[in-house]
Design a protein around this motif. Structure first.
Motif, PDB file in Angstrom:
ATOM      1  N   ARG A 204       0.825  -1.205   0.000  1.00  0.00           N
ATOM      2  CA  ARG A 204       0.000   0.000   0.000  1.00  0.00           C
ATOM      3  C   ARG A 204       0.860   1.257   0.000  1.00  0.00           C
ATOM      4  NH1 ARG A 204      -5.003   0.136   3.927  1.00  0.00           N
ATOM      5  NH2 ARG A 204      -5.426   1.849   2.479  1.00  0.00           N
ATOM      6  N   LEU A 206       0.053   5.159   0.952  1.00  0.00           N
ATOM      7  CA  LEU A 206      -0.896   6.123   1.490  1.00  0.00           C
ATOM      8  C   LEU A 206      -0.371   7.520   1.211  1.00  0.00           C
ATOM      9  CD1 LEU A 206      -1.516   4.407   4.950  1.00  0.00           C
ATOM     10  CD2 LEU A 206      -2.699   4.001   2.787  1.00  0.00           C
ATOM     11  N   SER A 218       0.192   9.220  -7.429  1.00  0.00           N
ATOM     12  CA  SER A 218      -0.690   8.046  -7.436  1.00  0.00           C
ATOM     13  C   SER A 218      -0.621   7.323  -8.775  1.00  0.00           C
ATOM     14  CB  SER A 218      -2.131   8.448  -7.111  1.00  0.00           C
ATOM     15  OG  SER A 218      -2.668   9.299  -8.107  1.00  0.00           O
ATOM     16  N   TYR A 226       1.632  -0.592  -6.559  1.00  0.00           N
ATOM     17  CA  TYR A 226       1.078  -0.229  -5.255  1.00  0.00           C
ATOM     18  C   TYR A 226      -0.445  -0.112  -5.310  1.00  0.00           C
ATOM     19  CZ  TYR A 226       5.636   0.776  -3.203  1.00  0.00           C
ATOM     20  OH  TYR A 226       6.914   0.655  -2.702  1.00  0.00           O
ATOM     21  N   ARG A 227      -1.085  -0.438  -4.211  1.00  0.00           N
ATOM     22  CA  ARG A 227      -2.489  -0.090  -3.999  1.00  0.00           C
ATOM     23  C   ARG A 227      -2.488   1.301  -3.373  1.00  0.00           C
ATOM     24  NH1 ARG A 227      -6.170  -2.472   0.869  1.00  0.00           N
ATOM     25  NH2 ARG A 227      -7.693  -0.788   0.886  1.00  0.00           N
ATOM     26  N   THR A 229      -3.905   4.885  -1.919  1.00  0.00           N
ATOM     27  CA  THR A 229      -4.984   5.580  -1.222  1.00  0.00           C
ATOM     28  C   THR A 229      -4.599   7.043  -1.062  1.00  0.00           C
ATOM     29  OG1 THR A 229      -5.581   3.609   0.045  1.00  0.00           O
ATOM     30  CG2 THR A 229      -6.356   5.729   0.894  1.00  0.00           C
ATOM     31  N   ASP A 247      -6.690   3.971  -6.093  1.00  0.00           N
ATOM     32  CA  ASP A 247      -7.636   2.897  -5.821  1.00  0.00           C
ATOM     33  C   ASP A 247      -8.778   3.375  -4.944  1.00  0.00           C
ATOM     34  OD1 ASP A 247      -6.380   0.314  -6.967  1.00  0.00           O
ATOM     35  OD2 ASP A 247      -4.718   1.273  -5.929  1.00  0.00           O
ATOM     36  N   GLN A 261      -6.373   2.254  10.143  1.00  0.00           N
ATOM     37  CA  GLN A 261      -5.909   1.247   9.195  1.00  0.00           C
ATOM     38  C   GLN A 261      -4.908   0.289   9.845  1.00  0.00           C
ATOM     39  OE1 GLN A 261      -6.783   0.910   5.500  1.00  0.00           O
ATOM     40  NE2 GLN A 261      -8.460   1.651   6.764  1.00  0.00           N
ATOM     41  N   GLU A 266      -4.655  -3.518   8.331  1.00  0.00           N
ATOM     42  CA  GLU A 266      -4.619  -3.239   6.889  1.00  0.00           C
ATOM     43  C   GLU A 266      -3.253  -2.787   6.387  1.00  0.00           C
ATOM     44  OE1 GLU A 266      -7.130  -3.828   4.820  1.00  0.00           O
ATOM     45  OE2 GLU A 266      -8.275  -4.611   6.509  1.00  0.00           O
ATOM     46  N   LEU A 267      -2.302  -2.578   7.287  1.00  0.00           N
ATOM     47  CA  LEU A 267      -0.965  -2.116   6.910  1.00  0.00           C
ATOM     48  C   LEU A 267       0.065  -3.170   7.281  1.00  0.00           C
ATOM     49  CD1 LEU A 267      -1.178   1.561   8.256  1.00  0.00           C
ATOM     50  CD2 LEU A 267      -2.021   0.653   6.082  1.00  0.00           C
ATOM     51  N   THR A 271       4.298  -0.973   3.715  1.00  0.00           N
ATOM     52  CA  THR A 271       3.471   0.213   3.500  1.00  0.00           C
ATOM     53  C   THR A 271       4.311   1.477   3.417  1.00  0.00           C
ATOM     54  OG1 THR A 271       1.626  -0.824   4.674  1.00  0.00           O
ATOM     55  CG2 THR A 271       1.574   1.576   4.446  1.00  0.00           C
TER      56      THR A 271
END
Length: 401
Positions: A204, A206, A218, A226-227, A229, A247, A261, A266-267, A271
Motif C-alpha cells: 500500500r 498512502l 498516485s 502499489y495499492r 490511497t 484505488d 488502518q 490493513e498495513l 506500507t
C-alpha cells in the motif's frame, strides 16, 4: 490470470514455465512465469499461445518450445537449464551473463486439482504460498498454504507436508519466494527440492494531501504495483474525480485514518506513507502516528525551512530524535525535479532505494550488484551461500538449503 482461468475452466491443459533459480544476472526474478496453452486461429488451425515472460525476450523461444513439447508428449515435469559462457556467447540468449533454472509442468485437473481455488483466493486479496516439488519423488505435486494456516494438497507424506507447511507460512509472512530442500522421516526417498512461491496482496501507498502532486504520485505508484490511497480532510479536494489513478480516495483526518488502518490490520512493513500537505495542523499529528508505526517509508514534502519547523514541533509533541531520523524530509531524491511528474519520480526513486537499502549513487559510479539480494529478514534457510538445518515438527528429519 484471466487467460489461465479460461483454459482451466474449459478443461484445456496448459504448460507453466517458472523461474526457480537465478545465478549471476538475469532480467527477471525468481517466481516469474510464462504459460503456453491452446489457441485457435481465424481459419480454425490449432496452435498454442503464450502469456507472460521469463527473460524479457532472451530465451522465450526455447522455453516456448519446451512447453509445447510437454503439452504434445505429456512428459513429466522437469527443470530446463539456460546459461551463458564465453564459448557460447549469445547461443542461449542470456547475453546478460545469467543462468536460469526453469521448471516446466502441465497444469490440469489431475496435476493441480485446486488451481481454481487458489486463483479465487488471490482475486479475493488473500495471501497464498504454493509449494511445488521440482526435484525428487513425484515432481509437480503441489501444496497451497494460506495466511490463516489452512492448506490444500500434498507433496507426499504427513511429516513432509507438515514441514513444508510450516516453512511456507514463514516465507509467506515475509513475502519470500525460493527453493528449500527437505529431508524427512516419512520413509520416502529424499532429499526433496521444493519451490515455494509467495503471492501477497499489493503493498500500500498512502498519500496524505489531495494536491496536484498527489495525482502524479498516485499514477506513477500504480505502475510500480502499489495499492494507492489518497486521504485528506478537506472535502473540496478529496474527490475521486481528481484522482482517477488512485484505488480509493478517503475523506478523513489523516492521523485518524492511519491509526484506524493499522489497528485494523490493513498495513504491513511494506506500507509507504507520503505526506504532501505541508500544513502543520495535518502533518504533525499524522507524522507522530506514522513514525511510531513499523512502515517501510515515511516521507514529508516541504522546504528545508518547513522541515526545520516541523521537526521542532514533532520533538515538542514527544517524538524522540531516534524516531525522527526515520522521516525522509524534504521528500524524494536530489534529482533537481520540477513539477508534479518529476517530483513523483523523485519520491518513488527514494522509496525504491530505501526499500532495497541502496544509495542514490548512479550504477556507473558504483560496483554494487545491480539486482537486490535477499532481504535482511530472510530466514536462515533462504540466505545465499549458507547451509543450515531446521528441525521438522514431530520428526527426526531436517530441512536445509
Amino acid at each position: 490470470m484471466d487467460q489461465l482461468l479460461y483454459w482451466w475452466e474449459r478443461q484445456q491443459p496448459f504448460a507453466l514455465a517458472t523461474i526457480v533459480e537465478v545465478r549471476k544476472s538475469a532480467p527477471l526474478p525468481v517466481g516469474t512465469s510464462m504459460a503456453v496453452g491452446p489457441a485457435t486461429s481465424a481459419v480454425g488451425h490449432k496452435l498454442n499461445m503464450a502469456v507472460g515472460s521469463v527473460s524479457g525476450g532472451c530465451v522465450e523461444g526455447a522455453v516456448y518450445e519446451a512447453a509445447e513439447a510437454m503439452l504434445a508428449d505429456a512428459k513429466l515435469p522437469r527443470i530446463e537449464f539456460f546459461g551463458y559462457s564465453d564459448e557460447t556467447a549469445f547461443a542461449n540468449g542470456l547475453s546478460c551473463g545469467g543462468e536460469l533454472e526453469i521448471f516446466v509442468e502441465t497444469i490440469d485437473a489431475q496435476t493441480f486439482p485446486f488451481f481454481g481455488d487458489v486463483c479465487q483466493a488471490l482475486r479475493d486479496g488473500q495471501a497464498v504460498a504454493i509449494a511445488t516439488v521440482i526435484d525428487g519423488p513425484s515432481p509437480g505435486r503441489h501444496l497451497a498454504v494460506f495466511r490463516d494456516g489452512e492448506s490444500r494438497g500434498s507433496v507426499g507424506g504427513a511429516h513432509r507436508d507438515a514441514s513444508i507447511r510450516a516453512t511456507s507460512q514463514e516465507m509467506l509472512a515475509n513475502g519470500l519466494t525460493g527453493c528449500i530442500i527437505i529431508n524427512d522421516a516419512d520413509g520416502l526417498a529424499g532429499p526433496v527440492r521444493v519451490f515455494v512461491q509467495s503471492f501477497v496482496p499489493p503493498p500500500r501507498m498512502l498519500i496524505f494531501g489531495a494536491i496536484d502532486f498527489a495525482g502524479a504520485l498516485s499514477d506513477a505508484a500504480k505502475l510500480l504495483g502499489y495499492r494507492v490511497t489518497v486521504c485528506d480532510a478537506r472535502p473540496t479536494f478529496a474527490t475521486a474525480q481528481r484522482f482517477p489513478g488512485a484505488d480509493e480516495v478517503v475523506l478523513q483526518w489523516p492521523h485518524r485514518y492511519l491509526q484506524e488502518q493499522y489497528d485494523g490490520g490493513e498495513l504491513d512493513r511494506r506500507t509507504v506513507a507520503c505526506v504532501l500537505t505541508h500544513d502543520v495542523k495535518f502533518d504533525v499529528p499524522l507524522l507522530v502516528v506514522a513514525l511510531g508505526l513499523p512502515l517501510a517509508y515515511v516521507g514529508a514534502m516541504g522546504s528545508r525551512r518547513t522541515h526545520a519547523e516541523r521537526e521542532k514541533l514533532l520533538l515538542e509533541a514527544g517524538t524522540n530524535r531516534r524516531t525522527l531520523a526515520k522521516l525522509r524530509s524534504p521528500i524524494g531524491l536530489n534529482l533537481g525535479a520540477t513539477g508534479a511528474p518529476e517530483t513523483a519520480v523523485s519520491i518513488l526513486a527514494e522509496v525504491i532505494a530505501v526499500r532495497n537499502k541502496r544509495s542514490s549513487v548512479a550504477l556507473s559510479a558504483t560496483e554494487e550488484a545491480i539486482h537486490r539480494p535477499l532481504p535482511e529478514n530472510a530466514p536462515e534457510y533462504m540466505l545465499q551461500n549458507r547451509r543450515v538445518s531446521i528441525p521438522l515438527p514431530a520428526t527426526e528429519g531436517t530441512c536445509h538449503v
